[in-house]
Design an enzyme around this catalytic site. Structure first.
Site, PDB file in Angstrom:
ATOM      1  N   ARG A 373      -2.948  -6.104  -7.363  1.00 45.35           N
ATOM      2  CA  ARG A 373      -3.140  -5.929  -5.922  1.00 45.35           C
ATOM      3  C   ARG A 373      -4.116  -4.779  -5.709  1.00 45.35           C
ATOM      4  O   ARG A 373      -4.321  -3.961  -6.611  1.00 45.35           O
ATOM      5  CB  ARG A 373      -1.816  -5.631  -5.228  1.00 45.35           C
ATOM      6  CG  ARG A 373      -1.210  -4.331  -5.689  1.00 45.35           C
ATOM      7  CD  ARG A 373       0.149  -4.094  -5.069  1.00 45.35           C
ATOM      8  NE  ARG A 373       0.850  -3.079  -5.836  1.00 45.35           N
ATOM      9  CZ  ARG A 373       2.155  -2.921  -5.852  1.00 45.35           C
ATOM     10  NH1 ARG A 373       2.928  -3.729  -5.179  1.00 45.35           N
ATOM     11  NH2 ARG A 373       2.715  -1.971  -6.553  1.00 45.35           N
ATOM     12  N   HIS A 491       8.044   5.928  -7.797  1.00 43.54           N
ATOM     13  CA  HIS A 491       8.166   5.653  -6.363  1.00 43.54           C
ATOM     14  C   HIS A 491       7.604   6.800  -5.525  1.00 43.54           C
ATOM     15  O   HIS A 491       6.799   6.610  -4.622  1.00 43.54           O
ATOM     16  CB  HIS A 491       9.641   5.418  -6.010  1.00 43.54           C
ATOM     17  CG  HIS A 491       9.874   5.186  -4.550  1.00 43.54           C
ATOM     18  ND1 HIS A 491      10.256   6.197  -3.698  1.00 43.54           N
ATOM     19  CD2 HIS A 491       9.722   4.079  -3.794  1.00 43.54           C
ATOM     20  CE1 HIS A 491      10.355   5.695  -2.476  1.00 43.54           C
ATOM     21  NE2 HIS A 491      10.045   4.426  -2.498  1.00 43.54           N
ATOM     22  N   SER A 799     -16.294  11.101  32.977  1.00 43.68           N
ATOM     23  CA  SER A 799     -15.565  11.307  31.722  1.00 43.68           C
ATOM     24  C   SER A 799     -14.136  10.875  31.977  1.00 43.68           C
ATOM     25  O   SER A 799     -13.465  11.405  32.867  1.00 43.68           O
ATOM     26  CB  SER A 799     -15.617  12.780  31.311  1.00 43.68           C
ATOM     27  OG  SER A 799     -14.811  12.959  30.163  1.00 43.68           O
ATOM     28  N   CYS A 866     -12.615  11.894  27.247  1.00 44.56           N
ATOM     29  CA  CYS A 866     -12.056  13.062  26.591  1.00 44.56           C
ATOM     30  C   CYS A 866     -10.545  12.892  26.631  1.00 44.56           C
ATOM     31  O   CYS A 866     -10.024  12.154  27.441  1.00 44.56           O
ATOM     32  CB  CYS A 866     -12.499  14.341  27.272  1.00 44.56           C
ATOM     33  SG  CYS A 866     -12.041  14.434  29.004  1.00 44.56           S
ATOM     34  N   TYR A 886     -19.919   7.986  24.731  1.00 42.45           N
ATOM     35  CA  TYR A 886     -19.334   8.875  23.726  1.00 42.45           C
ATOM     36  C   TYR A 886     -17.822   8.957  23.861  1.00 42.45           C
ATOM     37  O   TYR A 886     -17.250   8.587  24.890  1.00 42.45           O
ATOM     38  CB  TYR A 886     -19.929  10.291  23.824  1.00 42.45           C
ATOM     39  CG  TYR A 886     -19.540  11.062  25.062  1.00 42.45           C
ATOM     40  CD1 TYR A 886     -18.352  11.813  25.103  1.00 42.45           C
ATOM     41  CD2 TYR A 886     -20.355  11.065  26.195  1.00 42.45           C
ATOM     42  CE1 TYR A 886     -17.997  12.515  26.241  1.00 42.45           C
ATOM     43  CE2 TYR A 886     -20.002  11.770  27.333  1.00 42.45           C
ATOM     44  CZ  TYR A 886     -18.818  12.495  27.355  1.00 42.45           C
ATOM     45  OH  TYR A 886     -18.459  13.190  28.482  1.00 42.45           O
TER      46      TYR A 886
HETATM   47  P1  ADP Z   1       7.734  -4.784  -6.726  1.00 40.25           P
HETATM   48  O1  ADP Z   1       7.277  -5.589  -5.595  1.00 40.25           O
HETATM   49  O2  ADP Z   1       8.749  -3.791  -6.362  1.00 40.25           O
HETATM   50  O3  ADP Z   1       6.600  -4.237  -7.523  1.00 40.25           O
HETATM   51  P2  ADP Z   1       8.017  -6.840  -8.699  1.00 40.25           P
HETATM   52  O4  ADP Z   1       8.344  -8.191  -8.187  1.00 40.25           O
HETATM   53  O5  ADP Z   1       6.619  -6.605  -9.046  1.00 40.25           O
HETATM   54  O6  ADP Z   1       8.554  -5.771  -7.678  1.00 40.25           O
HETATM   55  O7  ADP Z   1       8.951  -6.607  -9.951  1.00 40.25           O
HETATM   56  C1  ADP Z   1       9.209  -5.347 -10.465  1.00 40.25           C
HETATM   57  C2  ADP Z   1       9.037  -5.361 -11.945  1.00 40.25           C
HETATM   58  O8  ADP Z   1       9.853  -6.327 -12.532  1.00 40.25           O
HETATM   59  C3  ADP Z   1       7.646  -5.711 -12.372  1.00 40.25           C
HETATM   60  O9  ADP Z   1       6.821  -4.587 -12.352  1.00 40.25           O
HETATM   61  C4  ADP Z   1       7.863  -6.196 -13.769  1.00 40.25           C
HETATM   62  O10 ADP Z   1       7.886  -5.123 -14.663  1.00 40.25           O
HETATM   63  C5  ADP Z   1       9.234  -6.827 -13.696  1.00 40.25           C
HETATM   64  N1  ADP Z   1       9.090  -8.281 -13.612  1.00 40.25           N
HETATM   65  C6  ADP Z   1       8.936  -9.026 -12.505  1.00 40.25           C
HETATM   66  N2  ADP Z   1       8.808 -10.321 -12.843  1.00 40.25           N
HETATM   67  C7  ADP Z   1       8.860 -10.378 -14.182  1.00 40.25           C
HETATM   68  C8  ADP Z   1       8.758 -11.433 -15.129  1.00 40.25           C
HETATM   69  N3  ADP Z   1       8.556 -12.687 -14.747  1.00 40.25           N
HETATM   70  N4  ADP Z   1       8.869 -11.118 -16.429  1.00 40.25           N
HETATM   71  C9  ADP Z   1       9.050  -9.851 -16.805  1.00 40.25           C
HETATM   72  N5  ADP Z   1       9.146  -8.824 -15.975  1.00 40.25           N
HETATM   73  C10 ADP Z   1       9.048  -9.076 -14.677  1.00 40.25           C
HETATM   74 MG    MG Z   2       5.388  -5.021  -8.628  1.00 41.75          MG
END
Ligand code: ADP
Ligand code: MG
Ligand code: MG
Length: 908
Positions: A373, A491, A799, A866, A886
């Site tokens: 992403r 996190h 203004s 303003c 402006y």
């Molecule tokens: P988030 O949206 O919180 O990132 P994810 O759906 O990406 O959650 O899942 C969190 C973690 O779980 C991933 O980073 C990965 O390490 C693990 N995970 C998710 N799907 C799989 C999968 N199919 N096989 C192995 N690990 C998975």
């Molecule tokens: Mg994830």
């Protein structure tokens, strides 16, 4: 096949139905999983249940939604079975699934993922036999029961201070066995954990853990739909302006295993540095681990690249020998896989043309990509990445400008620690530089208390072992965040960067005791309320409160601003009342002063005494005497402003607030004033009482003051003209604009204009020289907007005072809206706070009307804004479309407005 609506989209090596373009339907995660399959990147096969199904769930309930998607989900599972060559629910060689949420906009950590779904007491044996690894099978099973018990069945800590109930059981078993780490537990221990977890669930929830894989799957799908509506997801959406109506998709995907031993691993990576923007592939991983282990901060993660690993070791004060022995990079440990990962990250960044945040798992020497992403980043990283990608030819100027969220420039504009203060300061701990910035505050240990303290106006630093999504609100109000555990992708780090909040993570020397409410470093104990300071750019933690200094405005930031100036049409002025503020405004690129509030000068030093003398005077003669004392002071102020803004327009507004704002309301203050004025306290009290108004906002203020006391306007006008001539004599190029506030009828304007023009004539005659100036008005009462054509015949500029215009159009005052506005926002009666972002339909219509009427009688009339709205990006876009010349905003928001103006011009 029926022709019914499609709710499920598969992705895999043989067939992929989704794509990156389908984010609204498949959520960001699902759309990008499909896109990675299309790019030929290795991804575990799966399918995505669309956001439309979530909407059906929210609106029509569980049964309706499940009935709609049932057959398609069965077909989806069959697809995955075929791709992976395993059967779901088979006891000998079970296909295991992950169930992952994923909305349109990425919401890190918002909704929980369930891993290893499909395991039960028989399947775990099959998995163990097939993998030839009993420990792995039971580790997977205990993770599944733990996650499912928490997310789907709802087993949570009873009180916020309590530990996670599953973790408590794990700690008990570890203590029994005399081991420290999860990784030291063997298959028998893990088996015991599974049994205890199930008993715990039965005791606390009153239901058995589901053994049927299909029950497990439907339960998990429902839980994801429900999680869209949980509190923390709602809070995140509120903070990030994500509509509640979007819904989340559900991704069901074959599991791959990073916990199959030492040739397996799991990790996260960024194609560029999310903190600084540096074009450097970086990330973290753990050997023999699964899922969120890396972000959960349970073990110290290792770096993917050797360069990154060496940098980390320096910060964490780990020697090179220890680093190589205990924390080798992926590049050192598995060079072939590192090369593959590097290839994937390059492919993905080039494809998406933006910095990517990646998740991957290595199962017995094979690399699987699990997510990609556009990565969250700091404001500084936004700017650097945009400008570097532009120079690298990856994106064009318009895209570079659009990549930077204007509000995030705040991160760069805000101060860093004063270098002198730093020299004196004592570093008490070091952590990872997770999100840059400088923060000083008092220690608090709980997120809800951070909110309370912040509400009371205190500066707090939130200190925690690690943060979780429940802490969001507390994090958003804290000056900074310090955690004892967790890496650059934990996190706390990810969320803090998203918020542009200073954060230091994984400061290992910090021991947090939530019960005692203390933080211990070595033998030093810091209590709740003690001051500490964090440097999010170096990872250093200091005792006490440190002074700060201004940020650097050159480099990529300067280049971005130059680019913005090239593309924007709107001018950006600043609201500045003093020469010092004018200097800052110029430094931030203001092309004039759009609002100088003359009354702000009245409070400085002993000027307030002259102002009070004027207010207290019985007659015009007395007022003139007092005003004569103010004249030289105002003239000096204006001269300073004209000098600082040489060559640029300076708009000066006549006295605006009601006079009672200048007198003391408490008895003690009145006593002092009486003494200074040499009159009786009773006299003061009487005058203060006379000035009291039921509704000062709609009372004796604005031009109404100048109309009842024209001598005030005379003094101010004289100060402006004399200062202008004086400044010009000293070499400044003066462009004075005088502005009459709160006009409702053209006659009010005319009355004030006559006074001002008369003074101008007098001053020019006395000095034997004159100066050009503009005489205009604020448009801030609805009536002024309605009759803007008649006013425009007389006034040379408008203004818009959008604060007052908003109050009077909405019919509530900014000061009183607090009692109901939050409720209105929560219930969606207003989409946003109209004092923060202009109400485009209502107040905006008045603006558009007034511009049209003004131009109809005076085609070249200058129109600006303003007030707070001038620095709000959405409002700036509106003012661009409304054809204003402006906007004017506070100096610190000038760069934000410049960028917002450029983005508005690009959007057309
Ligand atoms: P988030 O949206 O919180 O990132 P994810 O759906 O990406 O959650 O899942 C969190 C973690 O779980 C991933 O980073 C990965 O390490 C693990 N995970 C998710 N799907 C799989 C999968 N199919 N096989 C192995 N690990 C998975
Ligand atoms: Mg994830
Ligand atoms: Mg006003």
């Amino acid at each position: 096949m029926s022709s019914a609506h499609q709710y499920v989209y598969v992705f895999g090596s043989s067939r992929t139905e989704g794509s990156a373009a389908m984010k609204n339907l498949l959520g960001g995660k699902g759309a990008n999983l499909a896109e990675m399959c299309r790019l030929g990147i290795t991804v575990p096969s799966g399918f995505t249940i669309s956001t439309e199904a979530c909407t059906v769930f929210t609106e029509q309930g569980r049964d309706a939604a499940l009935a709609l998607i049932r057959d398609e989900v069965l077909q989806g599972v069959a697809f995955v079975e075929q791709e992976m060559g395993k059967r779901f629910g088979n006891a000998d060689d079970p296909l295991l699934l992950s169930v992952r949420s994923g909305a349109r906009a990425s919401m890190p950590g918002m909704m929980d993922t369930i891993l290893n779904l499909g395991l039960n007491d028989e399947a775990v044996e099959g998995l163990a036999r097939k993998a030839g690894n009993e420990r792995f099978a039971w580790d997977s099973y205990r993770r599944f029961v733990q996650m499912y018990g928490d997310v789907v069945m709802g087993l949570k800590p009873a009180k916020k201070e309590d530990h996670d109930p599953f973790e408590v059981v794990i700690d008990m078993v570890k203590a029994q066995r005399g081991v420290q780490l999860d990784t030291e537990l063997d298959a028998a221990d893990l088996k015991e954990l599974v049994a205890r977890f199930k008993a715990l669930i039965r005791a606390r929830i009153g239901r058995d853990f589901p053994t049927d894989p299909w029950d497990q799957l439907w339960g998990a799908i429902v839980a994801v739909f429900e999680s869209w509506n949980n509190d923390r997801a709602r809070v995140y959406r509120e903070l990030n302006d994500i509509p509640q109506s979007w819904g989340t998709a559900v991704n069901v995907q074959a599991m791959v295993f990073g916990n199959l031993g030492d040739s397996s691993a799991t990790g996260v990576a960024f194609t560029r540095d999310a903190g600084t923007g540096e074009d450097l592939f970086n990330g973290e991983f753990l050997v023999n681990a699964q899922g969120e282990d890396v972000v959960a901060g349970i073990r110290t993660p290792q770096q993917v690249s050797t360069l990154g690993s060496q940098r980390w070791a320096r910060l964490a004060q780990v020697s090179e020998d220890e680093r190589r022995a205990r924390y080798p990079s992926l590049e050192e440990l598995m060079p072939g896989l590192y090369a593959e990962l590097l290839h994937a990250e390059t492919t993905l960044e080039n494809h998406f043309k933006d910095m990517q945040d990646l998740e991957f798992t290595i199962q017995e020497g094979k690399l699987w990509m699990l997510q990609t992403r556009n990565g969250k980043r700091t404001g500084a990283a936004m700017v650097r990445i945009a400008m570097e990608m532009l120079r690298q030819g990856m994106i064009d100027e318009a895209t570079a400008l659009q990549r930077v969220v204007p509000d995030r420039l705040n991160d760069l504009l805000h101060p860093v620690f004063d270098t002198h203060a730093l020299r004196e300061a004592m570093v008490i701990a070091r952590g990872l530089p997770a999100s840059p910035g400088a923060a000083s505050g008092q220690i608090v240990f709980f997120a809800d208390e951070a909110e309370d303290w912040a509400q009371r106006g205190l500066a707090v630093v939130l200190v925690r072992q690690e943060t979780s999504p429940e802490d969001l609100r507390g994090m958003s109000v804290a000056k900074g965040i310090l955690t004892a555990r967790g890496g650059m992708t934990s996190h706390a780090a990810v969320v803090a960067r998203g918020m542009g909040k200073c954060c230091v993570c994984g400061a290992g020397a910090v021991h947090v005791d939530m019960k005692a409410r203390t933080m211990t470093i070595g033998d030093q104990v810091y209590a709740e309320g003690d001051w500490i300071s964090l440097d999010g750019s170096t990872g250093e933690v200091y005792a006490g409160r440190l002074a700060t200094q201004d940020a650097e405005l050159s480099g990529d930031f300067g280049a971005l601003m130059a680019l913005a100036d090239k593309h924007r049409r709107l001018e950006v002025r600043a609201n500045a009342d003093t020469p010092e503020e004018a200097v800052i405004a110029r430094r931030f690129g203001a092309t004039g002063i759009g609002l100088c509030r003359t009354e702000h000068m009245f409070f400085e030093g002993d000027r307030i005494n002259a102002v009070r003398e004027m207010i207290l005077a019985d007659d015009e003669a007395g007022r003139r005497k007092a005003l004569a004392k103010l004249l030289p002071m105002q003239r000096g102020d204006f001269e300073g402003l004209f000098a600082a803004m040489t060559g640029l327009p300076v708009t000066i507004r006549l006295l605006d607030p009601p006079l009672h704002e200048f007198v003391p309301h408490d008895e003690a203050g009145q006593q002092v004033m009486a003494q200074q004025m040499g009159v009786s306290p009773g006299r003061i009290r009487m005058r203060v009482d006379e000035l009291r108004e039921a509704n000062p906002m709609l009372g004796h203020r604005g031009c109404r003051l100048g109309i009842t006391f024209p001598e005030i306007t005379e003094m101010q006008a004289r100060a402006v003209f004399e200062a202008a001539l004086e400044a010009r004599a000293k070499g400044a190029v003066v462009k004075a604009e005088i502005m009459v506030p709160l006009v409702g009828t053209v006659r009010e304007f005319n009355a004030q204009a006559a006074v001002i023009r008369k003074v101008a004539a007098e001053v020019f005659a006395q000095r034997g020289e004159s100066i050009d100036y503009l005489l205009g008005t604020m448009i801030e009462t609805p009536r002024a907007a309605l009759v803007a054509d008649s006013i425009g015949r007389q006034a040379e500029f408008f203004s818009f005072g959008t604060n007052d215009l908003t109050q009077m159009t909405m019919g509530f005052s900014r000061d009183d809206a607090g009692s109901f506005l939050p409720d209105y926002l929560k219930r969606g009666l207003y989409e946003h706070d109209p004092f923060r972002s202009i109400d485009q339909k209502g107040v905006g219509a008045l603006v558009e009307m007034a511009v049209a009427k003004g131009r109809s009688v005076r085609p070249d009339i200058e129109v600006g804004v303003c007030g707070e709205h001038g620095g709000d990006p959405a409002s700036v876009a509106f003012f661009h479309r409304a054809g204003l010349d402006y906007v004017s905003c506070s100096p610190f928001r000038v760069p934000i407005a410049r960028l917002a103006a450029a983005q508005a011009a690009i959007a057309g």
